[in-house]
Design an enzyme around this catalytic site. Sequence first.
Site, short mmCIF file in Angstrom:
data_model
loop_
_atom_site.label_atom_id
_atom_site.label_comp_id
_atom_site.label_asym_id
_atom_site.label_seq_id
_atom_site.Cartn_x
_atom_site.Cartn_y
_atom_site.Cartn_z
N ASP A 29 0.86 -1.18 0.00
CA ASP A 29 0.00 0.00 0.00
C ASP A 29 0.90 1.24 0.00
O ASP A 29 2.12 1.13 -0.14
CB ASP A 29 -0.97 -0.01 1.19
CG ASP A 29 -0.27 -0.01 2.55
OD1 ASP A 29 0.93 0.35 2.62
OD2 ASP A 29 -0.93 -0.36 3.54
N PHE A 30 0.35 2.40 0.19
CA PHE A 30 1.12 3.64 0.10
C PHE A 30 2.17 3.78 1.20
O PHE A 30 3.08 4.59 1.10
CB PHE A 30 0.19 4.86 0.08
CG PHE A 30 -0.46 5.13 1.41
CD1 PHE A 30 0.08 6.07 2.27
CD2 PHE A 30 -1.61 4.47 1.78
CE1 PHE A 30 -0.51 6.33 3.49
CE2 PHE A 30 -2.21 4.71 3.01
CZ PHE A 30 -1.66 5.65 3.87
#
Length: 148
Positions: A29-30
């Site tokens: 994810d980020f």
Amino acid sequence: MSDAQTPEAGRWTGPLHLLPVRVYYEDTDFTGVVYYANYLKFFERGRTDALRTAGVSHEQLLRADPPLGFAVRRITVEYALPARIDDALTVETRFLEARGARMAIAQRILRGDDLIATAEVEAACIDLDGRPRRLPKSVSQALAARLD
């Protein structure tokens, strides 16, 4: 070299199949942590390569009469620690039982000695209509020596 002999397919140590997996940017994810659903992909790769290196050919199963495949009937995952971008992981796969139409499989993902996640999997052999089918003799025989 066949697929069953390539290092990318992992290796067997007794009843345990070990598959190295690298965490790529696309898996995270980020924040750089592996997105929770991507662990399911790592577990799937482990099961697929364990079957392949045990001598079970998905291609041959699809050419059988009737054509056969495997479907996950149930999976329980427990997450212990996050994996992160660039981590070198190992997916451990252990076949516990293979009878009738079902296989019971225990899996772990490790980073070195650190436990990242575990999975308890029940997979079923099915035909193209989704009906359960007895595991072919070739599959049962291939897994017999690998059962724990």
